[in-house]
Design a protein around this motif. Structure first.
Motif, PDB file in Angstrom:
ATOM      1  N   ALA A  19      -3.271 -10.842   7.160  1.00 54.13           N
ATOM      2  CA  ALA A  19      -2.149 -10.157   6.512  1.00 54.13           C
ATOM      3  C   ALA A  19      -1.759  -8.881   7.248  1.00 54.13           C
ATOM      4  O   ALA A  19      -0.594  -8.469   7.219  1.00 54.13           O
ATOM      5  CB  ALA A  19      -2.500  -9.848   5.059  1.00 54.13           C
ATOM      6  N   ARG A  53      -8.724 -14.912  -1.143  1.00 56.29           N
ATOM      7  CA  ARG A  53      -7.783 -15.993  -0.820  1.00 56.29           C
ATOM      8  C   ARG A  53      -6.991 -16.429  -2.054  1.00 56.29           C
ATOM      9  O   ARG A  53      -6.544 -17.573  -2.147  1.00 56.29           O
ATOM     10  CB  ARG A  53      -8.527 -17.193  -0.210  1.00 56.29           C
ATOM     11  N   HIS A  77      -8.337  -7.887  -5.926  1.00 57.82           N
ATOM     12  CA  HIS A  77      -7.752  -8.962  -5.132  1.00 57.82           C
ATOM     13  C   HIS A  77      -8.721 -10.147  -5.127  1.00 57.82           C
ATOM     14  O   HIS A  77      -9.835 -10.040  -4.607  1.00 57.82           O
ATOM     15  CB  HIS A  77      -7.509  -8.501  -3.697  1.00 57.82           C
ATOM     16  N   GLY A 137      -4.159 -14.850  -3.418  1.00 56.42           N
ATOM     17  CA  GLY A 137      -2.794 -14.368  -3.570  1.00 56.42           C
ATOM     18  C   GLY A 137      -2.706 -13.234  -4.575  1.00 56.42           C
ATOM     19  O   GLY A 137      -3.483 -12.282  -4.522  1.00 56.42           O
ATOM     20  N   ASP A 138      -1.795 -13.363  -5.519  1.00 60.81           N
ATOM     21  CA  ASP A 138      -1.527 -12.282  -6.473  1.00 60.81           C
ATOM     22  C   ASP A 138      -2.154 -12.544  -7.835  1.00 60.81           C
ATOM     23  O   ASP A 138      -1.752 -11.944  -8.827  1.00 60.81           O
ATOM     24  CB  ASP A 138      -0.010 -12.127  -6.608  1.00 60.81           C
ATOM     25  N   ARG A 151      -1.704  -8.428  10.462  1.00 59.41           N
ATOM     26  CA  ARG A 151      -0.940  -8.786  11.665  1.00 59.41           C
ATOM     27  C   ARG A 151      -1.207  -7.847  12.840  1.00 59.41           C
ATOM     28  O   ARG A 151      -0.290  -7.345  13.483  1.00 59.41           O
ATOM     29  CB  ARG A 151       0.553  -8.826  11.355  1.00 59.41           C
ATOM     30  N   PRO A 157      -8.674 -13.263   5.700  1.00 61.96           N
ATOM     31  CA  PRO A 157      -7.342 -13.171   5.094  1.00 61.96           C
ATOM     32  C   PRO A 157      -6.736 -11.770   5.183  1.00 61.96           C
ATOM     33  O   PRO A 157      -5.520 -11.631   5.336  1.00 61.96           O
ATOM     34  CB  PRO A 157      -7.590 -13.571   3.632  1.00 61.96           C
ATOM     35  N   ILE A 158      -7.573 -10.737   5.094  1.00 60.01           N
ATOM     36  CA  ILE A 158      -7.052  -9.370   5.203  1.00 60.01           C
ATOM     37  C   ILE A 158      -6.582  -9.105   6.626  1.00 60.01           C
ATOM     38  O   ILE A 158      -5.509  -8.525   6.844  1.00 60.01           O
ATOM     39  CB  ILE A 158      -8.135  -8.346   4.794  1.00 60.01           C
TER      40      ILE A 158
END
Length: 530
Positions: A166, A402, A399, A404-405, A168, A162-163
């Motif tokens: 994010a 997976r 964090h 989110g916030d 990209r 996931p990192i």
């Protein structure tokens, strides 16, 4: 040409061991402007760069040259200056160290640190660093701790992927830290873990944990040889414009003792710390990264008090110090004071980071086949991040993997009897909460009321423990850990005198660094006859 080469090698071959050590315990630090790993014509030497053998520190001269006293077995490393960065090796980790092992080493199950050919040490540094005006973004992983290749896959999919997604294609952060227990005793998993971590495209540093030990070593001195072969020195410093990072091995291996290890530091580490800290401005931001917390667990000495007091005496002159540790598989903050041997003007903040593996990759699997893995204090597994500003300030954040916030979770009953005694509560587990955190709740948009800090175990985790207890067969490969008292759980009583119906419960907490965070749940009041 062959005769010339042999004539050049012959004098080295007949040197005494001491002369050989002196000859090859020296080198040059240079700026590798084309990034090819070799010093080419026109590439400048770097003066004033610190080089260490883990005990002593020297600085390069005007020609970039350095030398250290002879030593038969040692690791030489460069303390990264804030002005430059290191190249990456084939494994994706920064190249800032070299091992010299001349003596025959005892055979260890996972390879240890085998004898290596004597070689002189030139170190390449690359131009460019994080701009001082921009914040320094750091990722912090506590206890990834895979036991098997299956767990390594969980780490890759739950934490790393996931990192990477994010980011990209860009580096995930300016710097990364793993705070020990890179694996869980099976040191053959190091290459796989490194391969996944390197996909973050971030300079990554590793502290050693108690599950990173060579348990077949005869004593503490050689207990991290396999770790060092993969990750370099167990104690070193690394500088950015915003902070100096000091990574410490604080696991003292005690084979044959009642406790196989204890938290503490060695004499060579104190020598290194004294030498390094002596050259720093007293208002420099210091970040110490280690595995075992510097505070003691209730009722027992888990970090040797004499070592803690000696360390704190070295740190006392500095006004900006942050401690980062792991090991406990819980999330908590500790503010050191006189009872811990700290006598600085302000309490010394230690952030004891939760585990990437959470509750040891345990619990029911979700739709993606990844276990629940929440920790024994109820905190979901994940990782931390730290931001360091040019003015010396910092901000911390947890964090959820997976997740989110998400910054807290709530637990409340789904239904209560209208008019019953109001003895049932809503609980808020605020992952980054501290005892002085402000946490409030309200029902159906009413007035905000303070919640009180609770010393109970997390009820959401306790519920899962009871379901495991009641099940007639295994619900998962490994069940979640038993719920223990948490340092960041708050409770508010739910009113039952509002009449039948559905009621919204909102909770807000004020995070020291993020500001206001919120969560909500609901419950229903029903009438019932005796």
């Amino acid at each position: 040409m062959r005769l010339l080469i042999l004539a050049w090698l012959l004098p080295l071959a007949v040197l005494s061991p001491e002369a050989m050590a002196r000859a090859c315990n020296a080198g040059v630090v240079f700026e590798d402007t084309d990034g090819d790993g070799r010093r080419d014509r026109g590439e400048p030497a770097l003066a004033g760069v610190q080089v260490s053998d883990g005990r002593r520190i020297v600085r390069t001269d005007a020609l970039g040259r350095w030398s250290l006293p002879p030593s038969p077995d040692h690791t030489v490393f460069v303390i990264k200056p804030a002005s430059h960065r290191f190249p990456s090796g084939a494994d994706g980790l920064p190249v800032f160290w070299r091992h010299v092992v001349r003596s025959r080493q005892p055979a260890l199950r996972y390879g240890g640190l085998p004898r290596q050919a004597t070689r002189c040490h030139d170190f390449a540094l690359l131009p460019g660093a994080v701009a001082a005006a921009e914040p320094l973004e750091v990722l912090v992983f506590g206890d990834p701790q895979p036991r098997t290749a299956i767990d390594v896959d969980y780490y890759a999919r739950d934490i790393v992927a996931p990192i990477v997604g994010a980011a990209r294609g860009a580096p995930a952060a300016d710097l990364g830290l793993t705070l020990g227990d890179v694996v869980s005793d099976d040191l053959s998993l190091y290459p796989a873990m490194t391969r996944h971590t390197a996909s973050l495209r971030t300079p990554w540093l590793h502290a050693a944990g108690n599950h990173d030990l060579d348990f077949d070593a005869a004593g503490d001195e050689r207990s991290l040889d396999t770790f060092r072969r993969h990750f370099g020195p167990d104690t070193f410093a690394w500088e950015e414009a915003h902070a100096s990072f000091i990574v410490l091995d604080d696991v003292i291996y005690q084979p044959g003792a009642a406790r196989p290890y204890v938290g503490g530091l060695r004499e060579d580490q104190f020598a290194f710390l004294a030498a390094y800290l002596d050259g720093l401005p007293r208002d420099r931001r210091l970040v110490l990264a280690a595995h075992i917390p510097f505070f003691d667990e209730p009722g027992r000495e888990t970090f040797r008090r004499a070592d803690r007091e000696r360390l704190f005496a070295l740190l006392k002159p500095f006004t900006r110090v942050l401690l980062l540790t792991a090991h406990g598989h819980v999330q908590r903050h500790h503010r050191h004071g006189p009872a811990d041997g700290w006598s600085g003007a302000e309490p010394l903040h230690e952030y004891n980071v939760g585990a990437a593996c959470g509750g040891y990759w345990s619990g029911l699997k979700d739709a993606d086949g990844i276990p629940d893995s929440r920790m024994s204090d109820g905190t979901p597994n994940g990782y931390a991040s730290a931001r360091f500003d040019a003015d010396g300030g910092y901000a911390l954040r947890w964090h959820v993997a997976r997740g989110g916030d998400v910054a807290m979770h709530l637990h409340a009953p789904k239904v209560l009897r209208a008019g019953a005694y109001p003895g049932v509560g809503v609980y808020a587990n605020v992952y980054m909460g501290e005892p002085d955190s402000r946490v409030e709740y309200r029902v159906n948009g009413g007035d905000w009321r303070a919640m009180r800090l609770s010393d109970q175990p997390d009820p959401a985790l306790r519920t899962r423990n009871l379901l495991d207890d009641a099940a007639g067969q295994l619900r998962s490969y490994d069940r979640l850990p038993e719920a223990v008292e948490t340092t960041h759980l708050w409770r508010g009583a739910l009113p039952t005198d509002l009449g039948p119906g559905d009621y919204l419960v909102e909770v807000r907490a004020f995070d020291r660094w993020r500001g206001e965070i919120r969560a909500s749940t609901s419950y229903r009041l029903e009438t019932a006859a005796p």
